[in-house]
Motif scaffolding. Structure first.
Motif, mmCIF file in Angstrom:
data_model
loop_
_atom_site.group_PDB
_atom_site.id
_atom_site.type_symbol
_atom_site.label_atom_id
_atom_site.label_comp_id
_atom_site.label_asym_id
_atom_site.label_seq_id
_atom_site.Cartn_x
_atom_site.Cartn_y
_atom_site.Cartn_z
ATOM 1 N N GLY A 106 6.015 22.426 17.703
ATOM 2 C CA GLY A 106 7.259 21.973 18.324
ATOM 3 C C GLY A 106 7.859 23.029 19.238
ATOM 4 N N TYR A 107 7.052 23.528 20.170
ATOM 5 C CA TYR A 107 7.525 24.536 21.116
ATOM 6 C C TYR A 107 8.681 23.979 21.938
ATOM 7 C CZ TYR A 107 3.296 27.161 20.061
ATOM 8 O OH TYR A 107 2.310 27.862 19.426
ATOM 9 N N ARG A 108 9.699 24.788 22.116
ATOM 10 C CA ARG A 108 10.885 24.402 22.877
ATOM 11 C C ARG A 108 11.063 25.368 24.038
ATOM 12 N NH1 ARG A 108 14.075 20.831 20.142
ATOM 13 N NH2 ARG A 108 13.309 20.329 18.069
ATOM 14 N N SER A 109 11.795 24.925 25.061
ATOM 15 C CA SER A 109 12.001 25.818 26.200
ATOM 16 C C SER A 109 13.404 25.685 26.764
ATOM 17 C CB SER A 109 10.976 25.524 27.300
ATOM 18 O OG SER A 109 11.211 24.270 27.879
ATOM 19 N N LEU A 110 13.903 26.821 27.213
ATOM 20 C CA LEU A 110 15.182 26.900 27.916
ATOM 21 C C LEU A 110 14.917 27.505 29.288
ATOM 22 C CD1 LEU A 110 17.401 28.432 25.092
ATOM 23 C CD2 LEU A 110 17.608 26.140 26.053
ATOM 24 N N SER A 111 15.489 26.909 30.313
ATOM 25 C CA SER A 111 15.354 27.465 31.659
ATOM 26 C C SER A 111 16.215 28.709 31.770
ATOM 27 C CB SER A 111 15.790 26.441 32.707
ATOM 28 O OG SER A 111 14.898 25.369 32.725
ATOM 29 N N MET A 112 15.607 29.758 32.294
ATOM 30 C CA MET A 112 16.287 31.034 32.481
ATOM 31 C C MET A 112 16.126 31.411 33.947
ATOM 32 S SD MET A 112 16.995 31.791 29.229
ATOM 33 C CE MET A 112 17.360 33.511 29.224
ATOM 34 N N GLN A 113 17.180 31.365 34.690
ATOM 35 C CA GLN A 113 17.135 31.608 36.115
ATOM 36 C C GLN A 113 16.220 30.568 36.768
ATOM 37 O OE1 GLN A 113 16.681 35.699 37.149
ATOM 38 N NE2 GLN A 113 18.361 36.326 35.864
ATOM 39 N N PRO A 114 16.052 30.610 38.058
ATOM 40 C CA PRO A 114 15.306 29.524 38.714
ATOM 41 C C PRO A 114 13.833 29.419 38.338
ATOM 42 C CG PRO A 114 16.525 30.825 40.335
ATOM 43 C CD PRO A 114 16.651 31.522 39.019
ATOM 44 N N ILE A 120 10.318 30.334 26.009
ATOM 45 C CA ILE A 120 9.543 29.450 25.142
ATOM 46 C C ILE A 120 9.625 29.986 23.712
ATOM 47 C CG2 ILE A 120 7.291 28.377 24.716
ATOM 48 C CD1 ILE A 120 8.281 27.731 27.507
ATOM 49 N N TYR A 121 9.940 29.098 22.768
ATOM 50 C CA TYR A 121 10.051 29.517 21.378
ATOM 51 C C TYR A 121 9.743 28.350 20.455
ATOM 52 C CZ TYR A 121 14.558 27.072 20.968
ATOM 53 O OH TYR A 121 15.538 26.121 20.922
ATOM 54 N N TYR A 122 9.606 28.652 19.165
ATOM 55 C CA TYR A 122 9.517 27.602 18.152
ATOM 56 C C TYR A 122 10.294 28.043 16.929
ATOM 57 C CZ TYR A 122 5.814 30.190 15.658
ATOM 58 O OH TYR A 122 5.105 31.128 14.972
ATOM 59 N N VAL A 123 10.668 27.080 16.116
ATOM 60 C CA VAL A 123 11.456 27.337 14.918
ATOM 61 C C VAL A 123 10.560 27.174 13.695
ATOM 62 C CG1 VAL A 123 13.469 26.624 13.572
ATOM 63 C CG2 VAL A 123 13.517 26.455 16.078
ATOM 64 N N ASP A 124 10.531 28.188 12.848
ATOM 65 C CA ASP A 124 9.823 28.110 11.573
ATOM 66 C C ASP A 124 10.873 27.735 10.528
ATOM 67 O OD1 ASP A 124 8.622 28.591 9.074
ATOM 68 O OD2 ASP A 124 7.411 30.236 9.865
ATOM 69 N N GLU A 125 10.932 26.451 10.218
ATOM 70 C CA GLU A 125 11.948 25.936 9.294
ATOM 71 C C GLU A 125 11.820 26.558 7.908
ATOM 72 O OE1 GLU A 125 14.376 23.954 10.170
ATOM 73 O OE2 GLU A 125 13.680 23.344 12.143
ATOM 74 N N ALA A 126 10.598 26.736 7.415
ATOM 75 C CA ALA A 126 10.380 27.260 6.068
ATOM 76 C C ALA A 126 10.956 28.665 5.896
ATOM 77 C CB ALA A 126 8.889 27.263 5.741
ATOM 78 N N LYS A 127 10.874 29.460 6.952
ATOM 79 C CA LYS A 127 11.365 30.841 6.889
ATOM 80 C C LYS A 127 12.719 31.025 7.564
ATOM 81 C CE LYS A 127 6.746 32.848 6.845
ATOM 82 N NZ LYS A 127 5.822 33.743 7.556
ATOM 83 N N SER A 128 13.248 29.952 8.141
ATOM 84 C CA SER A 128 14.516 30.028 8.896
ATOM 85 C C SER A 128 14.428 31.103 9.978
ATOM 86 C CB SER A 128 15.695 30.289 7.971
ATOM 87 O OG SER A 128 15.848 29.232 7.072
ATOM 88 N N GLU A 129 13.330 31.063 10.741
ATOM 89 C CA GLU A 129 13.100 32.040 11.798
ATOM 90 C C GLU A 129 12.872 31.350 13.144
ATOM 91 O OE1 GLU A 129 10.796 35.471 9.203
ATOM 92 O OE2 GLU A 129 9.618 34.113 10.433
ATOM 93 N N ILE A 130 13.269 32.049 14.188
ATOM 94 C CA ILE A 130 12.978 31.639 15.550
ATOM 95 C C ILE A 130 11.939 32.605 16.090
ATOM 96 C CG2 ILE A 130 13.889 31.404 17.893
ATOM 97 C CD1 ILE A 130 16.606 30.750 16.551
#
Length: 67
Positions: free
Chosen positions: A22-30, A35-45
């Motif tokens: 479930g990779y997610r992305s946020l636009s940073m500058q143009p 790119i990141y993912y959330v590890d729900e089991a460990k409560s980590e990004i």
């Protein structure tokens, strides 16, 4: 700070939607995406990449390794 409170605030990255993490992305500058993912089991990004969107999209996919 917002990402820590709302880790799923960014949309699933379309070019990586077929991966189970479930990779997610946020636009940073143009021309960059965070790119990141959330590890729900460990409560980590997990930060995967600060990706330059001027590159071939396949280079992002090639740089990932599913565990």
């Amino acid at each position: 700070d917002l990402l820590g409170v709302f880790p799923r605030m960014a949309p699933i990255e379309a070019s990586l939607a077929h991966y189970s993490r479930g990779y997610r992305s946020l636009s940073m500058q143009p021309h960059f995406k965070f790119i990141y993912y959330v590890d729900e089991a460990k409560s980590e990004i997990h930060v995967v990449d600060f990706w330059d969107t001027r590159q071939d999209p396949e280079s992002l996919v090639e740089g990932l390794a599913e565990e």
